[in-house]
Design a protein around this motif. Structure first.
Motif, mmCIF file in Angstrom:
data_model
loop_
_atom_site.group_PDB
_atom_site.id
_atom_site.type_symbol
_atom_site.label_atom_id
_atom_site.label_comp_id
_atom_site.label_asym_id
_atom_site.label_seq_id
_atom_site.Cartn_x
_atom_site.Cartn_y
_atom_site.Cartn_z
ATOM 1 N N GLU A 15 94.031 89.437 145.820
ATOM 2 C CA GLU A 15 93.358 90.660 145.386
ATOM 3 C C GLU A 15 93.990 91.885 146.047
ATOM 4 O O GLU A 15 94.323 92.857 145.400
ATOM 5 C CB GLU A 15 91.874 90.602 145.767
ATOM 6 C CG GLU A 15 91.028 89.822 144.803
ATOM 7 C CD GLU A 15 90.855 90.517 143.470
ATOM 8 O OE1 GLU A 15 90.496 91.703 143.473
ATOM 9 O OE2 GLU A 15 91.096 89.886 142.438
ATOM 10 N N ARG A 18 97.384 93.150 144.885
ATOM 11 C CA ARG A 18 97.547 93.745 143.565
ATOM 12 C C ARG A 18 97.468 95.260 143.660
ATOM 13 O O ARG A 18 96.603 95.810 144.336
ATOM 14 C CB ARG A 18 96.470 93.211 142.625
ATOM 15 C CG ARG A 18 96.625 91.735 142.394
ATOM 16 C CD ARG A 18 95.495 91.195 141.596
ATOM 17 N NE ARG A 18 95.670 91.428 140.184
ATOM 18 C CZ ARG A 18 94.787 91.078 139.258
ATOM 19 N NH1 ARG A 18 93.664 90.509 139.600
ATOM 20 N NH2 ARG A 18 95.025 91.306 137.984
ATOM 21 N N LYS A 19 98.396 95.897 142.956
ATOM 22 C CA LYS A 19 98.471 97.350 143.050
ATOM 23 C C LYS A 19 97.671 97.978 141.908
ATOM 24 O O LYS A 19 97.778 97.542 140.761
ATOM 25 C CB LYS A 19 99.948 97.749 142.943
ATOM 26 C CG LYS A 19 100.223 99.094 143.505
ATOM 27 C CD LYS A 19 101.712 99.366 143.634
ATOM 28 C CE LYS A 19 101.896 100.861 143.689
ATOM 29 N NZ LYS A 19 102.973 101.343 142.880
ATOM 30 N N LYS A 20 96.904 99.001 142.250
ATOM 31 C CA LYS A 20 96.135 99.683 141.206
ATOM 32 C C LYS A 20 97.026 100.693 140.495
ATOM 33 O O LYS A 20 97.727 101.471 141.149
ATOM 34 C CB LYS A 20 94.948 100.423 141.819
ATOM 35 C CG LYS A 20 93.824 99.499 142.251
ATOM 36 C CD LYS A 20 92.689 100.309 142.847
ATOM 37 C CE LYS A 20 91.672 99.384 143.484
ATOM 38 N NZ LYS A 20 90.686 100.103 144.302
ATOM 39 N N ASP A 23 92.912 104.560 139.096
ATOM 40 C CA ASP A 23 91.660 104.420 139.836
ATOM 41 C C ASP A 23 90.714 105.494 139.299
ATOM 42 O O ASP A 23 90.947 106.683 139.495
ATOM 43 C CB ASP A 23 91.952 104.626 141.333
ATOM 44 C CG ASP A 23 90.959 103.896 142.191
ATOM 45 O OD1 ASP A 23 90.023 103.294 141.628
ATOM 46 O OD2 ASP A 23 91.105 103.922 143.439
ATOM 47 N N TYR A 53 88.837 100.403 137.887
ATOM 48 C CA TYR A 53 90.265 100.591 138.126
ATOM 49 C C TYR A 53 91.056 99.599 137.283
ATOM 50 O O TYR A 53 90.509 98.608 136.781
ATOM 51 C CB TYR A 53 90.604 100.415 139.628
ATOM 52 C CG TYR A 53 89.995 99.182 140.240
ATOM 53 C CD1 TYR A 53 90.590 97.936 140.093
ATOM 54 C CD2 TYR A 53 88.790 99.255 140.941
ATOM 55 C CE1 TYR A 53 90.017 96.800 140.642
ATOM 56 C CE2 TYR A 53 88.200 98.119 141.496
ATOM 57 C CZ TYR A 53 88.814 96.891 141.332
ATOM 58 O OH TYR A 53 88.241 95.765 141.848
ATOM 59 N N TYR A 55 94.575 97.286 137.369
ATOM 60 C CA TYR A 55 95.708 96.792 138.146
ATOM 61 C C TYR A 55 96.978 96.894 137.310
ATOM 62 O O TYR A 55 96.941 96.738 136.081
ATOM 63 C CB TYR A 55 95.505 95.319 138.502
ATOM 64 C CG TYR A 55 94.503 95.050 139.588
ATOM 65 C CD1 TYR A 55 94.652 95.609 140.850
ATOM 66 C CD2 TYR A 55 93.422 94.203 139.350
ATOM 67 C CE1 TYR A 55 93.734 95.330 141.858
ATOM 68 C CE2 TYR A 55 92.502 93.921 140.355
ATOM 69 C CZ TYR A 55 92.666 94.496 141.607
ATOM 70 O OH TYR A 55 91.760 94.213 142.593
ATOM 71 N N GLU A 56 98.071 97.111 138.016
ATOM 72 C CA GLU A 56 99.368 97.177 137.342
ATOM 73 C C GLU A 56 99.642 95.878 136.594
ATOM 74 O O GLU A 56 99.474 94.788 137.159
ATOM 75 C CB GLU A 56 100.450 97.372 138.410
ATOM 76 C CG GLU A 56 101.308 98.576 138.164
ATOM 77 C CD GLU A 56 102.211 98.856 139.347
ATOM 78 O OE1 GLU A 56 102.202 100.000 139.785
ATOM 79 O OE2 GLU A 56 102.894 97.931 139.819
ATOM 80 N N GLU A 58 98.090 94.392 134.149
ATOM 81 C CA GLU A 58 96.991 93.582 133.606
ATOM 82 C C GLU A 58 96.525 94.105 132.242
ATOM 83 O O GLU A 58 96.883 95.207 131.817
ATOM 84 C CB GLU A 58 95.803 93.576 134.570
ATOM 85 C CG GLU A 58 94.968 94.847 134.547
ATOM 86 C CD GLU A 58 93.615 94.699 135.266
ATOM 87 O OE1 GLU A 58 93.117 93.576 135.427
ATOM 88 O OE2 GLU A 58 93.065 95.745 135.655
ATOM 89 N N TYR A 60 92.947 94.958 130.593
ATOM 90 C CA TYR A 60 91.529 95.147 130.894
ATOM 91 C C TYR A 60 90.811 95.353 129.572
ATOM 92 O O TYR A 60 91.077 96.313 128.857
ATOM 93 C CB TYR A 60 91.380 96.368 131.807
ATOM 94 C CG TYR A 60 89.984 96.590 132.338
ATOM 95 C CD1 TYR A 60 89.674 96.272 133.661
ATOM 96 C CD2 TYR A 60 88.975 97.122 131.544
ATOM 97 C CE1 TYR A 60 88.391 96.473 134.163
ATOM 98 C CE2 TYR A 60 87.691 97.316 132.034
ATOM 99 C CZ TYR A 60 87.410 96.994 133.351
ATOM 100 O OH TYR A 60 86.143 97.192 133.838
ATOM 101 N N THR A 223 100.636 97.867 131.310
ATOM 102 C CA THR A 223 99.218 97.685 131.608
ATOM 103 C C THR A 223 98.454 98.123 130.357
ATOM 104 O O THR A 223 98.775 99.159 129.777
ATOM 105 C CB THR A 223 98.813 98.587 132.798
ATOM 106 O OG1 THR A 223 99.662 98.259 133.893
ATOM 107 C CG2 THR A 223 97.354 98.386 133.183
#
Ligand SMILES: Nc1ncnc2c1ncn2[C@@H]1O[C@H](COP(=O)(O)OP(=O)(O)OP(=O)(O)O)[C@@H](O)[C@H]1O
Ligand code: SF4
Ligand SMILES: [Mg+2]
Length: 337
Positions: A15, A18-20, A23, A53, A55-56, A58, A60, A223
């Motif tokens: 967790e 992982r880079k956001k 945000d 937020y 994550y890079e 991903e 969502y 993303t």
């Protein structure tokens, strides 16, 4: 059964590593409603204090009934509509605080794909020129380089090079969505907000576009914020899912966790409406009472209390806080505080 909030001493390594990419903190979008003499006394609370937020890399998924604010949330993040309040951090900067000129530079990294790409295409412009347009806006390359880039991106989205010289009306719905994707990807963005990109397409075409979105994500490290009302599509494509109700984010979690352990009564109702793959494991559909209330004058406390089968007195009085029950599983419900 009520669960005790678990206290976690440290984030698991996966967790914290992982880079956001984005945000998003407390964003609101209220649309003014004018009365008959043009005075604003009320507001449509389309997005009301949403925090989450991305994550890079991903996907969502964003779900919720029609009118709950999914499109407005996406449009507000991209400043396509003026935010009322909140912060959106991208690359360390709050993009809501940037001047129009400063934001234009960032905008190249943040693109959007719509349900109906046809409406954003000029019917009299050749497809190649429409796809090249974002590069012209962002002053990328000369005309020869732009043309080369368009041919390259046409191939990536599975269109014939000849498409360059054709007009929008000559394409089918699925092909137009490929054109919409090409237009978004031509400037090499980091984030693509996909607002119901497959909802208007036939089921067989839907899976082609979804496969394409997945391939492009892998190739370009994209993303996605993927808005959809079809839960099986969202389940298939998303790493994490956020559930919205009346302008609020009521629950979010990793996809498997959300489906295995939905905590919010609204999520439980939404998920109960999906047919179970194994008919022997048939689950009971939870029917919600009443209609979704108006976002002009939303119910007090928890806005879901008028329809919630588990509502108690406190639900009418106090807005439930967003709490992290287990790492990455957030919920806003008094039963979970
Ligand atoms: N420009 C606008 N002016 C006033 N109200 C608006 C505007 N755009 C959206 N709304 C209202 O904001 C609320 C949220 O709308 P939004 O389109 O974001 O919902 P949605 O979740 O995307 O719905 P759908 O699933 O139907 O696309 C709705 O009540 C809608 O009527
Ligand atoms: S806070 Fe109350 S009304 Fe809202 S979802 Fe939870 S139990 Fe239902
Ligand atoms: Mg919408």
């Amino acid at each position: 059964m009520q669960h005790e909030a678990v206290k976690w001493e440290a984030q698991p390594e996966s967790e914290s590593a992982r880079k956001k990419l984005l945000d998003i903190k407390g964003i609101k979008k209220y649309f003014p409603v004018k009365n008959s003499i043009g005075v604003t006394k009320k507001f449509v609370k389309a997005v009301d204090d949403v925090t989450f937020y991305l994550y890079e890399g991903e996907t969502y998924g964003l779900v919720g009934e029609s009118g709950c604010g999914k499109s407005t949330l996406g449009r507000t993040i991209l400043r396509l509509t003026e935010p009322t309040e909140g912060e959106v951090f991208f690359g360390g900067k709050d993009i809501f605080k940037l001047s129009d000129l400063e934001f234009r530079k960032e905008r190249q990294d943040l693109q959007m794909v719509f349900q109906d790409p046809y409406s954003s295409l000029n019917p009299r412009k050749r497809i190649g020129d429409s796809i090249a347009e974002p590069m012209v806006i962002h002053k990328i390359g000369n005309s020869h380089e732009r043309m080369e880039r368009v041919f390259d991106i046409l191939e990536k989205v599975g269109l014939h090079p000849e498409a360059y010289y054709r007009f929008p009306h000559e394409f089918s719905g699925g092909q137009r969505q490929r054109i919409g994707l090409a237009r978004a990807l031509v400037v090499n963005p980091k984030l693509v907000i996909c607002d119901e990109p497959v909802s208007a397409l036939d089921v067989s075409i839907q899976s082609q576009i979804i496969n394409l979105l997945e391939d492009l994500q892998e190739e370009f490290g994209l993303t996605y914020l993927f808005v959809a009302h079809d839960l099986s599509v969202v389940r298939h494509i998303s790493d994490r899912i956020g559930v919205m109700y009346l302008g609020k984010m009521v629950e979010e979690a990793e996809t498997d966790e959300l489906f295995a352990n939905p905590l919010h009564p609204y999520t439980q109702a939404l998920l109960s409406s999906i047919p179970h793959p194994n008919p022997k494991m048939k689950q009971e559909k939870i029917n919600l009472k009443g209609e979704i209330p108006s976002p002009i004058n939303p119910p007090s406390g928890c806005t879901f209390h008028t329809r919630c089968p588990l509502a108690t007195d406190i639900c009418k009085q106090a807005v439930p806080k967003r709490v992290e029950k287990t790492p990455g599983h957030f919920v806003a419900c008094h039963l979970q505080q």
